[in-house]
Scaffold this active site. Structure first.
Site, short mmCIF file in Angstrom:
data_model
loop_
_atom_site.label_atom_id
_atom_site.label_comp_id
_atom_site.label_asym_id
_atom_site.label_seq_id
_atom_site.Cartn_x
_atom_site.Cartn_y
_atom_site.Cartn_z
N CYS A 130 -3.05 16.55 -5.17
CA CYS A 130 -2.86 16.06 -3.98
C CYS A 130 -4.05 15.27 -3.46
CB CYS A 130 -2.27 16.85 -3.00
SG CYS A 130 -1.91 16.12 -1.38
N CYS A 133 -4.24 15.55 0.42
CA CYS A 133 -4.83 16.77 0.87
C CYS A 133 -6.20 17.14 0.72
CB CYS A 133 -3.87 17.89 0.10
SG CYS A 133 -2.17 17.61 -0.08
N ASP A 134 -6.69 16.82 -0.46
CA ASP A 134 -8.06 17.37 -1.13
C ASP A 134 -9.20 16.52 -0.99
OD1 ASP A 134 -6.76 19.78 -1.14
OD2 ASP A 134 -6.17 19.71 -3.22
#
Ligand code: NAP
Length: 302
Positions: A130, A133-134
């Protein structure tokens, strides 16, 4: 005895719960992970009618609250099996067995893995599924994205704005994802395309240090990266239903446009069913269709 048990609290499942509650059915939604499904990881949604921009998290939270406020019961339990006994169906979780008149399976899909050695061990230590997200963890670092669909292209574009350098690795010489995003990527001077190649090895010392990429001729190259973003598609989460529900060769639940399955009273909604377009708007649409079919099924059984 519930009227309807919805398996999955993503956009399809929560929309189904809203429709079922508005028809005064008592509804239990069972979710193995957190509410929202895969959309929760999307930074900005701009193709959902009415909302020009909304984050995946806000969208999912609004939908979750809407279903709850309408009286849907939502429990975080993993479903491991379902049984069908004519007028009564059972949904079995790791904690309980629930009885219901109808079931809507809205379990969505999970990330496909590369399936190479150390992949699982390095999740959170250099491997991510992701980018939104990261990505922020790799500010000014070097990363690679693997895949050739829209997710890989959009991940590479997003990361190019954060990191020092992005390698985009695809196993063919042509992308499956949209040409306009490919063109945007070609304009970025920190994105390097690697075609006709697979990531075949992960080198690590506690965390990912480099990847080995093998081309069509079998020639291997080692690329030093801090992160590898895997975006090679998704797998429908139907593993627990194949005993009684018909799946296609790729594992999707075979259904029609009314969201029926092969079992009367068991319906399917969202990305885990056979269909042409898997988008947020078609997931919520499926939720409405499946709930309407379940309501009709229950009312006609009375
Ligand atoms: P996808 O379209 O299924 O693409 C998966 C990609 O991964 C393909 O290019 C495939 O290669 C490659 N691949 C599969 N297994 C692999 C492996 N083991 N090793 C290396 N490469 C592998 O998946 P997606 O990109 O996640 O998209 C899923 C759906 O969501 C699509 O319909 C997509 O259009 C949609 N989506 C839409 C948007 C948007 O509208 N903004 C954004 C993201 C996703 P091949 O091409 O060779 O098969």
């Amino acid at each position: 005895m519930y009227d309807i048990i919805v398996i999955g609290a993503g956009p399809a499942g929560l929309t189904a719960a809203i429709y079922a509650r508005r028809a005064s059915k008592n509804v239990l939604v069972l979710e193995a992970k957190s509410y929202g499904g895969q959309i929760i990881n999307t930074l900005d949604i701009e193709n959902y009618p009415v909302e020009e921009h909304i984050s995946g998290f806000d969208f999912a939270t609004k939908l979750y609250n809407q279903a709850k406020n309408l009286g849907a019961e939502i429990k975080f339990e993993k479903v491991v099996d379902i049984n069908n006994q004519d007028n009564e169906k059972e949904v079995i979780t790791t904690k309980n067995t629930y009885k219901t008149k109808a079931i809507i399976i809205a379990t969505g899909s999970e990330n496909r893995k590369l399936g190479i050695s150390n992949e699982d061990e390095l999740v959170g230590k250099g491997i991510s599924y992701c980018a939104t997200c990261d990505g922020a963890f790799y500010k000014k670092k070097t990363v690679a994205v693997v895949g050739g669909g829209n997710t890989a292209l959009e991940d590479a574009l997003y990361l190019s704005g954060i990191v020092e350098k992005v390698y985009l690795i695809h196993r063919r010489d042509e992308f499956r994802g949209s040409e306009s995003t490919v063109n945007l990527l070609k304009e970025k001077n920190n994105v390097e395309f690697i075609y006709n190649s697979n990531v075949t090895k992960l080198n690590s010392n506690e965390k990912l240090e480099s990847i080995v990429v093998t081309d069509k001729e079998g020639i291997e190259s080692t690329i030093k990266v801090d992160g590898l973003f895997v975006a090679v598609g998704r797998i429908p989460e139907n593993q627990n239903f194949g005993k009684i529900i018909n799946l296609d060769n790729s594992g999707y639940i075979i259904s029609d446009e009314k969201c029926n399955t092969n079992v009367e009273g068991i319906f399917v909604a969202g990305d885990n069913r056979t269909k042409e377009v898997r988008q947020l708007v078609t997931a919520t649409s499926d939720g409405a269709v499946a709930a309407t079919a379940a309501i009709k099924y229950i009312n006609e059984k009375k």
